[in-house]
Design a protein around this motif. Structure first.
Motif, PDB file in Angstrom:
ATOM      1  N   ARG A   1     -41.312 -16.592  -5.640  1.00  0.00           N
ATOM      2  CA  ARG A   1     -41.915 -17.552  -4.704  1.00  0.00           C
ATOM      3  C   ARG A   1     -40.858 -18.463  -4.070  1.00  0.00           C
ATOM      4  N   PHE A   2     -39.825 -18.817  -4.822  1.00  0.00           N
ATOM      5  CA  PHE A   2     -38.780 -19.714  -4.347  1.00  0.00           C
ATOM      6  C   PHE A   2     -37.504 -18.924  -4.099  1.00  0.00           C
ATOM      7  N   THR A   3     -36.751 -19.364  -3.095  1.00  0.00           N
ATOM      8  CA  THR A   3     -35.473 -18.733  -2.780  1.00  0.00           C
ATOM      9  C   THR A   3     -34.432 -19.810  -2.491  1.00  0.00           C
ATOM     10  N   ILE A   4     -33.334 -19.740  -3.195  1.00  0.00           N
ATOM     11  CA  ILE A   4     -32.228 -20.654  -2.943  1.00  0.00           C
ATOM     12  C   ILE A   4     -31.195 -19.933  -2.084  1.00  0.00           C
ATOM     13  N   SER A   5     -30.626 -20.658  -1.130  1.00  0.00           N
ATOM     14  CA  SER A   5     -29.608 -20.070  -0.265  1.00  0.00           C
ATOM     15  C   SER A   5     -28.613 -21.150   0.118  1.00  0.00           C
ATOM     16  N   ARG A   6     -27.520 -20.687   0.705  1.00  0.00           N
ATOM     17  CA  ARG A   6     -26.435 -21.608   1.031  1.00  0.00           C
ATOM     18  C   ARG A   6     -25.911 -21.293   2.422  1.00  0.00           C
ATOM     19  N   ASP A   7     -25.669 -22.325   3.204  1.00  0.00           N
ATOM     20  CA  ASP A   7     -25.039 -22.182   4.518  1.00  0.00           C
ATOM     21  C   ASP A   7     -23.702 -22.898   4.439  1.00  0.00           C
ATOM     22  N   ASN A   8     -22.633 -22.129   4.327  1.00  0.00           N
ATOM     23  CA  ASN A   8     -21.309 -22.749   4.153  1.00  0.00           C
ATOM     24  C   ASN A   8     -20.884 -23.526   5.393  1.00  0.00           C
ATOM     25  N   ASP A   9     -21.268 -23.058   6.557  1.00  0.00           N
ATOM     26  CA  ASP A   9     -20.877 -23.753   7.793  1.00  0.00           C
ATOM     27  C   ASP A   9     -21.485 -25.148   7.849  1.00  0.00           C
ATOM     28  N   LYS A  10     -22.704 -25.274   7.361  1.00  0.00           N
ATOM     29  CA  LYS A  10     -23.384 -26.567   7.376  1.00  0.00           C
ATOM     30  C   LYS A  10     -23.209 -27.320   6.060  1.00  0.00           C
ATOM     31  N   ASN A  11     -22.545 -26.679   5.105  1.00  0.00           N
ATOM     32  CA  ASN A  11     -22.343 -27.264   3.781  1.00  0.00           C
ATOM     33  C   ASN A  11     -23.666 -27.758   3.191  1.00  0.00           C
ATOM     34  N   THR A  12     -24.640 -26.885   3.278  1.00  0.00           N
ATOM     35  CA  THR A  12     -26.003 -27.230   2.885  1.00  0.00           C
ATOM     36  C   THR A  12     -26.596 -26.102   2.039  1.00  0.00           C
ATOM     37  N   VAL A  13     -27.343 -26.495   1.048  1.00  0.00           N
ATOM     38  CA  VAL A  13     -28.092 -25.551   0.222  1.00  0.00           C
ATOM     39  C   VAL A  13     -29.577 -25.773   0.487  1.00  0.00           C
ATOM     40  N   TYR A  14     -30.312 -24.679   0.537  1.00  0.00           N
ATOM     41  CA  TYR A  14     -31.735 -24.739   0.840  1.00  0.00           C
ATOM     42  C   TYR A  14     -32.558 -24.203  -0.332  1.00  0.00           C
ATOM     43  N   LEU A  15     -33.765 -24.691  -0.427  1.00  0.00           N
ATOM     44  CA  LEU A  15     -34.734 -24.127  -1.365  1.00  0.00           C
ATOM     45  C   LEU A  15     -35.999 -23.839  -0.566  1.00  0.00           C
ATOM     46  N   GLN A  16     -36.216 -22.572  -0.291  1.00  0.00           N
ATOM     47  CA  GLN A  16     -37.433 -22.144   0.391  1.00  0.00           C
ATOM     48  C   GLN A  16     -38.510 -21.928  -0.651  1.00  0.00           C
ATOM     49  N   MET A  17     -39.607 -22.640  -0.496  1.00  0.00           N
ATOM     50  CA  MET A  17     -40.692 -22.569  -1.469  1.00  0.00           C
ATOM     51  C   MET A  17     -41.940 -22.033  -0.788  1.00  0.00           C
ATOM     52  N   ASN A  18     -42.373 -20.883  -1.229  1.00  0.00           N
ATOM     53  CA  ASN A  18     -43.571 -20.230  -0.676  1.00  0.00           C
ATOM     54  C   ASN A  18     -44.661 -20.153  -1.738  1.00  0.00           C
ATOM     55  N   SER A  19     -45.856 -19.895  -1.293  1.00  0.00           N
ATOM     56  CA  SER A  19     -47.012 -19.744  -2.196  1.00  0.00           C
ATOM     57  C   SER A  19     -47.078 -20.898  -3.185  1.00  0.00           C
ATOM     58  N   LEU A  20     -46.959 -22.086  -2.652  1.00  0.00           N
ATOM     59  CA  LEU A  20     -46.909 -23.270  -3.520  1.00  0.00           C
ATOM     60  C   LEU A  20     -48.215 -23.477  -4.264  1.00  0.00           C
ATOM     61  N   LYS A  21     -48.084 -23.981  -5.472  1.00  0.00           N
ATOM     62  CA  LYS A  21     -49.218 -24.243  -6.348  1.00  0.00           C
ATOM     63  C   LYS A  21     -49.255 -25.734  -6.701  1.00  0.00           C
ATOM     64  N   PRO A  22     -50.405 -26.236  -7.065  1.00  0.00           N
ATOM     65  CA  PRO A  22     -50.471 -27.659  -7.461  1.00  0.00           C
ATOM     66  C   PRO A  22     -49.496 -27.989  -8.585  1.00  0.00           C
ATOM     67  N   GLU A  23     -49.236 -27.052  -9.469  1.00  0.00           N
ATOM     68  CA  GLU A  23     -48.305 -27.321 -10.573  1.00  0.00           C
ATOM     69  C   GLU A  23     -46.850 -27.391 -10.122  1.00  0.00           C
ATOM     70  N   ASP A  24     -46.582 -27.109  -8.850  1.00  0.00           N
ATOM     71  CA  ASP A  24     -45.239 -27.290  -8.308  1.00  0.00           C
ATOM     72  C   ASP A  24     -45.005 -28.740  -7.877  1.00  0.00           C
ATOM     73  N   THR A  25     -46.033 -29.553  -7.939  1.00  0.00           N
ATOM     74  CA  THR A  25     -45.905 -30.950  -7.554  1.00  0.00           C
ATOM     75  C   THR A  25     -44.923 -31.663  -8.469  1.00  0.00           C
ATOM     76  N   ALA A  26     -43.920 -32.279  -7.865  1.00  0.00           N
ATOM     77  CA  ALA A  26     -42.868 -32.953  -8.626  1.00  0.00           C
ATOM     78  C   ALA A  26     -41.892 -33.605  -7.652  1.00  0.00           C
ATOM     79  N   VAL A  27     -40.994 -34.376  -8.217  1.00  0.00           N
ATOM     80  CA  VAL A  27     -39.827 -34.831  -7.456  1.00  0.00           C
ATOM     81  C   VAL A  27     -38.739 -33.780  -7.653  1.00  0.00           C
ATOM     82  N   TYR A  28     -38.205 -33.307  -6.564  1.00  0.00           N
ATOM     83  CA  TYR A  28     -37.193 -32.256  -6.598  1.00  0.00           C
ATOM     84  C   TYR A  28     -35.813 -32.869  -6.354  1.00  0.00           C
TER      85      TYR A  28
END
Length: 126
Positions: free
Chosen positions: A66-93
Motif C-alpha cells: 500500500r505504501f511506497t517510499i522513493s527518493r528524488d536526488n535532484d530535489k533532495n527529497t524522499v516521498y512516501l506514497q500512501m494508497n488504500s489508506l485505512k483508519p488505523e493508518d491515522t498517526a503523526v508521520y
C-alpha cells in the motif's frame, strides 16, 4: 542535516496521500531515509525506509503493498506514497535519516536514526 516533512492531511478510507521530506545540509543520496509514525497512546512504529547504498526499500507487513517510499536526488527529497489508506493508518508521520551503512535491524530501529523532521498529521476517516 535538517528535514522538513509535509503532505499530511485528512482523507477518507481508501484514499491516498503523498508525504514529502526535504533535506538540507546533506544529500539524501548518502543517507538512509525512513518514515515512522506514532498514533495517540502508542509507540513509534516503523513505516518505510530506503537505503542509500543499494536503493533497497523496506516495509512492515502492515503497509507493504500500500505504501511506497522513493527518493528524488535532484530535489533532495524522499516521498512516501500512501494508497488504500485505512483508519488505523491515522498517526503523526515523521521522516528520519541516518548515515553510514546500517544493517537491516538498524534500518528498522528508530533509535538508529540521527536526524528527524517535524511530524505531519495523517488522519484517515472511516
Amino acid at each position: 542535516v535538517q528535514l522538513q516533512a509535509s503532505g499530511g492531511g485528512l482523507v477518507q478510507a481508501g484514499g491516498s496521500l503523498r508525504l514529502s521530506c526535504a533535506a538540507s545540509g546533506r544529500a539524501f543520496s548518502s543517507l538512509t531515509a525512513g518514515w515512522f509514525r506514532q498514533a495517540p497512546g502508542k509507540g513509534r512504529e516503523f513505516v518505510a525506509a530506503i537505503a542509500w547504498y543499494n536503493g533497497r526499500t523496506y516495509y512492515p507487513t502492515s503497509v507493504k503493498g500500500r505504501f511506497t517510499i522513493s527518493r528524488d536526488n535532484d530535489k533532495n527529497t524522499v516521498y512516501l506514497q500512501m494508497n488504500s489508506l485505512k483508519p488505523e493508518d491515522t498517526a503523526v508521520y515523521y521522516c528520519a535519516a541516518q548515515g553510514g551503512r546500517p544493517i537491516y535491524s538498524s534500518i528498522l530501529n528508530d533509535l538508529s536514526y540521527d536526524w528527524w523532521g517535524q511530524g505531519t498529521q495523517v488522519t484517515v476517516s472511516s
